[in-house]
Scaffold this active site. Structure first.
Site, short mmCIF file in Angstrom:
data_model
loop_
_atom_site.label_atom_id
_atom_site.label_comp_id
_atom_site.label_asym_id
_atom_site.label_seq_id
_atom_site.Cartn_x
_atom_site.Cartn_y
_atom_site.Cartn_z
N CYS A 160 -1.34 4.09 -6.01
CA CYS A 160 -2.48 4.83 -4.76
C CYS A 160 -2.85 6.08 -5.48
CB CYS A 160 -1.44 5.75 -3.61
SG CYS A 160 -0.82 4.87 -2.57
N CYS A 215 -1.38 9.92 -6.44
CA CYS A 215 0.00 9.68 -6.90
C CYS A 215 0.27 9.36 -8.31
CB CYS A 215 0.60 9.11 -6.30
SG CYS A 215 1.19 10.43 -4.45
N CYS A 238 8.37 4.33 -5.18
CA CYS A 238 8.38 4.87 -3.94
C CYS A 238 9.42 4.38 -2.65
CB CYS A 238 7.33 3.52 -3.48
SG CYS A 238 7.48 2.39 -3.42
N CYS A 265 5.07 9.78 2.71
CA CYS A 265 3.78 9.50 2.55
C CYS A 265 4.56 8.15 2.21
CB CYS A 265 2.67 10.18 1.28
SG CYS A 265 1.40 9.08 1.56
N CYS A 266 5.23 7.77 1.26
CA CYS A 266 5.42 6.55 0.67
C CYS A 266 6.36 5.10 1.43
CB CYS A 266 6.46 6.52 -0.26
SG CYS A 266 5.56 6.46 -2.11
#
EC number: 1.8.4.10
Length: 367
Positions: free
Chosen positions: A328, A331, A354, A247-248
């Site tokens: 975000c 997280c 990240c 996702c990062c």
């Protein structure tokens, strides 16, 4: 790309097959067929891309409901061949595979993108003498101003004689006002890159607007994930649930690699006290061929607080609720008294970064 009019032998898996099962099958075969049940199903493209990124060198064959319009995208995602029905007209496939000679985004193949081609045509900024490479330049700057204050470090990095094209990156998080305030006093028009992941707290977005206005920053750049990549890799906006690193990578690392192309210096707000991985951080370092400038490297939490108070800088709205390091929303959580600020990031995971400050990302998208 090969066009095959016979059914291929070997493992045949639906594109809906979980990644771990696909990887297990790929480990034992030199040829793998991925079957699409619908042309609009992006999972097959993602599977091919991930297999290539993770080192699979065998033949990947697309089968099922794929269209000639997708020929080039299949090839760029890592497919070697398409399985067609016997007697199918191959001409449309060949035509569409060769219809374009420019790419708008990086992919698994080495084809340069339009922005990479354009970058090659942009006049290069003045460069240091050939014998003085970037590593030597970083060493020299650390020796000259590395023990100086943040303003001296910034002034050195922004000195036109250095020949750098510099931008800053900011999360507009809990401590960001300090670095942005320092930058605004030197160059309010300096490009500031903000990674708009689409999953920030609303308070962060309003804080970004407030700081931009209050500090007179005139070139804050909002950088988002590529729509095509997001549609393929995270269509439901829940990739963070199963793979926080991926996702990062999608929402931060890839966009930064694209946004920072052309810059030879990037200013960050990292500090040694934040994580063990930053304990030896220097004011100047080289990462992936770019000079990273860390004016706040030796600052402490008390230094940050003092600067915020002395200059009456606005605070991130979530700080008073216990959010001391803000990323975000999926997280990030508030920390308990006595916990480190970074304990609120990726809580419960063996993850502290990240990825944007860790060197070449795993897919090498900016190579």
């Amino acid at each position: 790309m090969l066009l095959l009019d016979t059914v291929q032998n070997g493992p045949r898996l639906k594109v809906s097959t979980p990644l771990d099962e696909v990887e297990a099958a790929a480990a034992d075969t030199e040829s793998l067929v991925l079957e699409f049940d619908a042309f609009r199903d992006g999972r097959g493209f993602s599977l091919a891309s991930i297999l290539r990124e993770r080192g699979y060198t065998g033949q990947l064959i697309a089968a099922g409901k794929v269209l000639p319009d997708q020929a080039r995208h299949l090839r760029r995602s890592g497919f070697d061949a398409v399985e067609l029905t016997e007697g199918a007209d191959q001409a449309p496939w060949r035509a569409m595979d060769q219809a374009f000679n420019a790419a708008y985004q990086p992919a698994i193949d080495p084809e340069p993108t339009i922005w990479q081609r354009r970058l090659a045509l942009v006049p290069k900024p003045p460069q240091p003498e050939a014998a003085d490479d970037l590593e030597a330049q970083a060493d020299r700057l650390n020796a000259q101003v590395g023990d100086g204050d943040a303003t001296a470090i910034l002034k050195a990095a922004l000195d036109p004689a250095l020949g750098l094209n510099v931008a800053a990156i900011s999360s507009f998080g809990a401590e960001s006002a300090v670095l942005l305030h320092l930058i605004s006093r030197e160059r309010s028009d300096l490009p500031v890159i903000f990674l708009e992941t689409g999953q920030h707290f609303m308070q962060t977005l309003s804080y970004r607007a407030q700081l931009t206005r209050d500090l007179g920053l005139t070139d804050v750049r909002l950088v988002t994930p590529q729509p095509e990549e997001k549609a393929a890799l995270d269509p439901r906006d829940d990739l963070w649930r199963t793979d926080a690193d991926a996702c990062c990578d999608l929402r931060k690392v890839r966009p930064l690699a694209r946004a920072s192309a052309g810059f030879t210096g990037i200013i960050t707000g990292r500090k040694r006290f934040q994580t063990s991985g930053r304990a030896t951080l220097k004011p100047f370092e080289v990462l992936d061929g770019v000079l990273r400038i860390n004016p706040l490297a030796d600052w402490t939490a008390d230094s940050i607080e003092t600067w915020l108070e002395t200059h009456a800088l606005p605070r991130h709205p979530l700080v008073e609720q216990g959010f001391l390091s803000i990323g975000c929303w999926p997280c990030t959580k508030a920390v308990e008294p006595g916990q480190d600020a970074r304990d609120g990031r990726w809580s419960g995971l063996d993850k502290t970064e990240c990825g944007i400050h860790m060197g070449r990302r795993r897919t090498d998208i900016a190579a």
